[in-house]
Design an enzyme around this catalytic site. Structure first.
Site, PDB file in Angstrom:
ATOM      1  CG  ASP A  39      -0.031   4.642   5.325  1.00  0.00           C
ATOM      2  OD1 ASP A  39      -1.103   4.002   5.346  1.00  0.00           O
ATOM      3  OD2 ASP A  39       0.844   4.499   4.456  1.00  0.00           O
ATOM      4  CB  SER A  84      -5.188  -5.307   6.212  1.00  0.00           C
ATOM      5  OG  SER A  84      -4.361  -4.243   5.915  1.00  0.00           O
ATOM      6  CG  LEU A  85       0.011  -7.284   4.382  1.00  0.00           C
ATOM      7  CD1 LEU A  85       0.908  -6.975   3.193  1.00  0.00           C
ATOM      8  CD2 LEU A  85       0.461  -8.578   5.056  1.00  0.00           C
ATOM      9  CD  GLU A 116       5.332 -12.320  -1.574  1.00  0.00           C
ATOM     10  OE1 GLU A 116       4.301 -11.699  -1.938  1.00  0.00           O
ATOM     11  OE2 GLU A 116       5.310 -13.370  -0.937  1.00  0.00           O
ATOM     12  CE  LYS A 118       1.146  -3.032   1.259  1.00  0.00           C
ATOM     13  NZ  LYS A 118       0.223  -2.182   0.520  1.00  0.00           N
ATOM     14  NE  ARG A 139      -8.521  -5.438   1.879  1.00  0.00           N
ATOM     15  CZ  ARG A 139      -7.492  -4.721   2.310  1.00  0.00           C
ATOM     16  NH1 ARG A 139      -6.364  -5.332   2.638  1.00  0.00           N
ATOM     17  NH2 ARG A 139      -7.559  -3.422   2.400  1.00  0.00           N
ATOM     18  CD  GLU A 175      -2.696  -5.575  -4.668  1.00  0.00           C
ATOM     19  OE1 GLU A 175      -2.918  -6.602  -3.980  1.00  0.00           O
ATOM     20  OE2 GLU A 175      -2.841  -4.425  -4.236  1.00  0.00           O
ATOM     21  CE  LYS A 316       1.684   1.184   3.526  1.00  0.00           C
ATOM     22  NZ  LYS A 316       0.717   1.964   2.783  1.00  0.00           N
ATOM     23  CB  CYS A 413       9.723  39.563 -25.780  1.00  0.00           C
ATOM     24  SG  CYS A 413       8.900  38.305 -26.766  1.00  0.00           S
TER      25      CYS A 413
HETATM   26  S1  IVH Z   1      -0.131 -10.554   1.239  1.00  0.00           S
HETATM   27  C1  IVH Z   1      -2.619 -12.192   4.573  1.00  0.00           C
HETATM   28  N1  IVH Z   1       1.494  -9.789  -0.651  1.00  0.00           N
HETATM   29  O1  IVH Z   1      -1.339  -5.050   0.306  1.00  0.00           O
HETATM   30  C2  IVH Z   1      -1.702 -11.375   3.741  1.00  0.00           C
HETATM   31  N2  IVH Z   1      -0.332  -8.371  -0.086  1.00  0.00           N
HETATM   32  O2  IVH Z   1      -1.757  -3.652   2.829  1.00  0.00           O
HETATM   33  C3  IVH Z   1      -2.382 -10.812   2.592  1.00  0.00           C
HETATM   34  N3  IVH Z   1      -0.479  -6.353  -1.472  1.00  0.00           N
HETATM   35  O3  IVH Z   1      -4.505  -6.350   0.982  1.00  0.00           O
HETATM   36  C4  IVH Z   1      -1.615  -9.872   1.800  1.00  0.00           C
HETATM   37  N4  IVH Z   1       1.262  -6.777  -2.725  1.00  0.00           N
HETATM   38  O4  IVH Z   1      -3.875  -5.822  -1.480  1.00  0.00           O
HETATM   39  C5  IVH Z   1       0.395  -9.496   0.071  1.00  0.00           C
HETATM   40  N5  IVH Z   1       2.980  -9.259  -2.347  1.00  0.00           N
HETATM   41  C6  IVH Z   1       1.898  -8.964  -1.625  1.00  0.00           C
HETATM   42  C7  IVH Z   1       1.146  -7.793  -1.849  1.00  0.00           C
HETATM   43  C8  IVH Z   1       0.043  -7.525  -1.051  1.00  0.00           C
HETATM   44  C9  IVH Z   1       0.269  -5.938  -2.492  1.00  0.00           C
HETATM   45  C10 IVH Z   1      -1.635  -5.616  -0.941  1.00  0.00           C
HETATM   46  C11 IVH Z   1      -2.863  -6.451  -0.736  1.00  0.00           C
HETATM   47  C12 IVH Z   1      -3.151  -6.344   0.728  1.00  0.00           C
HETATM   48  C13 IVH Z   1      -2.508  -5.038   1.059  1.00  0.00           C
HETATM   49  C14 IVH Z   1      -2.218  -4.914   2.525  1.00  0.00           C
END
Ligand code: IVH
Length: 675
Positions: A39, A84-85, A116, A118, A139, A175, A316, A413
């Site tokens: 990161d 991704s996020l 939620e 992660k 993915r 996931e 994170k 010892c």
């Molecule tokens: S939403 C368009 N929700 O995190 C949004 N992702 O860093 C799609 N992940 O690729 C992702 N928990 O593998 C979403 N509650 C959650 C998640 C989640 C884990 C993972 C997922 C994504 C990655 C992004």
């Protein structure tokens, strides 16, 4: 060189490095560095690109998602990209994100978010047509993933056929992960087989999902959480993200319970704060909190950047794994002679504190992990759990590093170490080993035993090394004049110590028996023995059978107690204690109420007021049962410090009530579960 040239050069270095890590992580399932370090690299690249927008290229890792698909599985083109996020690393960044959303929405604050977990696994998209699972894909690079249908079909959480009224087409995104209990079980089996252990659940899950043979995938017991939709045709009109969860649930898909709809950023931050701690009680790993805009209309109008949705952000959580240098492996000797290998580390900040030493558990674990002094190693510290070394970063191993060899002699010892048949621990068999002597005395004077105030570890150490204490009997003939002449002792501290020792002579016999550190004799067993025999002489004269007959005791305890008193060196200690005038009389015998008749109480993790044996005795002496695992028959699970993940997840699965220590004490007294 100009600032711009330097930046351009650094950008290139970062891109190469990130590409290498992407490959290692996504394709080889063998990351070279922890996520936090990755990161950081991405962050640095993003910052440089923000400063020098002309350096941004379409193929920069900041513009791409994840890995390039390999050729081993058939490619699947995602009909809707798997994004991704974006990340936030602190509260300010999260607030900034929310403020930016408000600006894009004409100054109107987002009215509701969904928070939620992660999950730390890997994203898959599972396609159902007319309610039947037809395809599952990883993915990949976001546009094209890999066909893992056969493997995903082996995951018990993933239905082959949807329930209820499924839309004509629905792509479920979520996931795939490995629960901690299954991860631990897998590693236990590896150690048993003399094989190398897996480093963490995420990579093990990734490896399992990309197996050529689905039966191998099946044997790893993967799990799945659904949290998002891809392409959908038909089905109900949805207006919010939380309705998506309702739909997924109604179709029989697994949806995690720990999500929450909130209306302000402060509430998002409160959710995050809550799970910074609660993550340690979850039976699976999470690496952050995902916050999504609840309104689907707002999501639509916010849209996407090249890489990620604008309407979601991943916060994170602080990493619980870091890399550092393993300076050396040493062994420590416990009060019972058990020899434990541990790592001396270049100090590293992980899991909320600086870690300089970490346990390596036992000889087999060092072998299974194959960590060598000089290695770069991954260190894990989760919550209050003691830090441990999970494994080496093989790509960074210097040439010529030799495997570490377990010492053959006690480091204190020099006695030859033994490893009793069937035991994981090596031990020093020398009962007079100074380390064991110190350990036994420390235990005797500690709280719960004779509770001698002011008699800490350093004083025990001092008196042992001065030759004034060879066993616990010597405590009562300490030469206070000599102590008074020692450095660091004034008259007051000597007087206080002398009177604390004097007071301890009146402690109950049960405390003394516990203090003697007889194997299997915790404080409750100590009390039971004292009450059962009325005084020390009766106990010393008892046969194994007579001891085993006492309610709450059994042959193992009886054997151990009898063996201890048969040892002349121990009798000599007792003689000193007797001569010093310690209380050797037990309490008046009273019957223990059978409050737990017919109840099954499983205990996991350490309790403050009970040793492991005490807990068993406390339950059994009240008529209850206490097996080692949770089943349908379990009345309650008592959860202490560092509970086992498998017991927790089993209890959760079966809906078994979980009690903390205070509630357990209540249960012992009343036989009733708390309201
Ligand atoms: S939403 C368009 N929700 O995190 C949004 N992702 O860093 C799609 N992940 O690729 C992702 N928990 O593998 C979403 N509650 C959650 C998640 C989640 C884990 C993972 C997922 C994504 C990655 C992004």
């Amino acid at each position: 060189m100009t600032n711009h040239d330097e930046a351009a050069e650094r950008v290139q270095v970062l891109r190469d490095e990130i590409a290498q890590h992407n490959y290692a992580y996504h394709d080889a399932d063998a990351p070279l560095i922890p996520d936090s370090a990755y990161d950081k690299l991405v962050r640095e690249l993003q910052d440089l690109e923000a400063e020098h927008p002309d350096l941004v290229t379409a193929d920069s890792p900041t513009q791409l998602v994840g890995a390039t698909p390999t050729t081993s599985f058939a490619p699947v083109t995602h009909r809707q990209r798997m994004m991704s996020l974006d990340n936030a690393f602190d509260a300010d960044e999260l607030r900034e994100w929310a403020a930016k959303l408000a600006r894009s929405l004409d100054g109107q604050a987002v009215p509701a978010y969904v928070c939620e977990l992660k999950f730390d696994g890997l994203a898959v998209s599972i396609r159902y047509e007319n309610g039947e699972l037809v395809q599952a894909a990883t993915r990949g690079n976001g546009k094209v993933g890999e066909d893992v249908t056969h493997n995903v079909r082996t995951i018990a959480d993933v239905p082959q056929t949807l329930k209820g009224d499924p839309p004509a087409v629905i792509e479920v995104r979520g996931e795939v992960y490995l629960s901690l209990a299954n991860f631990e079980a897998l590693n236990a089996a590896q150690i048993e087989a003399g094989e190398k252990t897996y480093v963490n659940p995420r990579n093990t899950a990734a490896g399992a999902l990309r197996q050529k043979d689905p039966t191998v995938t099946a044997s790893r017991n993967l799990s799945f959480w659904s949290y998002q939709l891809g392409e959908v045709e038909g089905g109900p009109e949805l207006t919010t993200h939380h309705e998506t969860f309702e739909l997924l649930k109604s179709l029989g898909l697994p949806v995690n319970d720990h999500s929450r709809v909130v209306s302000t950023v402060d509430e998002v931050l409160a959710f995050i704060a809550e799970y910074e701690t609660a993550r340690h009680d979850l039976p699976y790993d999470i690496d952050g909190i995902v916050t999504k805009v609840d309104s689907l209309a707002m999501q639509n109008s916010l849209g996407f950047t090249a890489k990620a949705p604008r309407w979601a952000i991943a916060y994170k959580l602080p990493p619980e794994e870091q890399t550092t240098t393993l300076l050396d492996i040493e062994v420590s000797v416990g009060a019972g002679g058990q020899v434990t290998p541990f790592a001396r580390l270049d100090p590293v900040f992980v899991g909320g504190s600086t870690v300089g030493t970490a346990t390596l558990h036992n000889q087999d674990q060092v072998k299974a992990k194959d960590v060598r002094p000089g290695d770069t190693v991954i260190v894990r510290k989760a919550g209050d759990v003691i830090p441990e070394v999970v494994g080496p970063v093989l790509s960074e191993r210097p040439k010529g590093l030799k495997p570490w060899v377990f010492p053959t002699e006690c480091p204190v010892c020099s006695t030859k170490l033994i490893r009793p048949e069937g035991e994981a621990r090596n031990r020093c068999p020398n009962y007079q080993c100074p380390q064991q002597v110190r350990g036994r005395i420390e235990h005797f004077v500690s709280r719960g035993a004779m509770d001698i105030e002011g008699f800490g570890e350093s004083r025990v150490d001092l008196f042992v090394s001065e030759g004034m204490l060879a066993d616990v009997g010597d405590i009562y003939s300490l030469d206070f004049e000599r102590i008074g002449a020692m450095e660091g002792f004034g008259q007051t501290s000597v007087d206080n110590l002398a009177s604390a020792i004097e007071i301890s002579k009146e402690r109950p016999l049960g405390n003394m028996l516990f203090g003697l550190r007889i194997q299997h004799v915790g404080s409750t067993v100590g009390e039971t023995l004292a009450a059962g025999f009325g005084n020390l002489d009766n106990l010393m004269a008892a046969s194994v059978e007579q001891i085993a007959e006492i309610e709450g005791l059994g042959p193992i305890i009886a054997e151990s107690v009898h063996r201890w008193f048969a040892e002349p060196a121990n009798v000599a200690v007792i003689d000193k204690l007797r001569a010093a005038g310690l209380n050797l009389e037990g309490p008046e015998v009273e019957d223990v109420a059978q409050t737990l008749e017919g109840l099954v109480v499983v205990v996991s993790g350490g309790l403050e007021g009970f040793s492991r044996d005490d807990v068993q005795t406390a339950i059994k002496s009240r008529g209850g049962k206490s097996p080692g695992s949770v089943s349908k028959k379990t009345t309650a699970l008592v959860v202490g410090e560092n509970p086992g993940a498998s017991k927790l997840s089993k209890a959760e699965e079966l809906g078994i009530p979980q009690l903390d220590e205070a509630q357990f004490v209540e249960l012992l007294a009343s036989g009733k579960l708390p309201e």
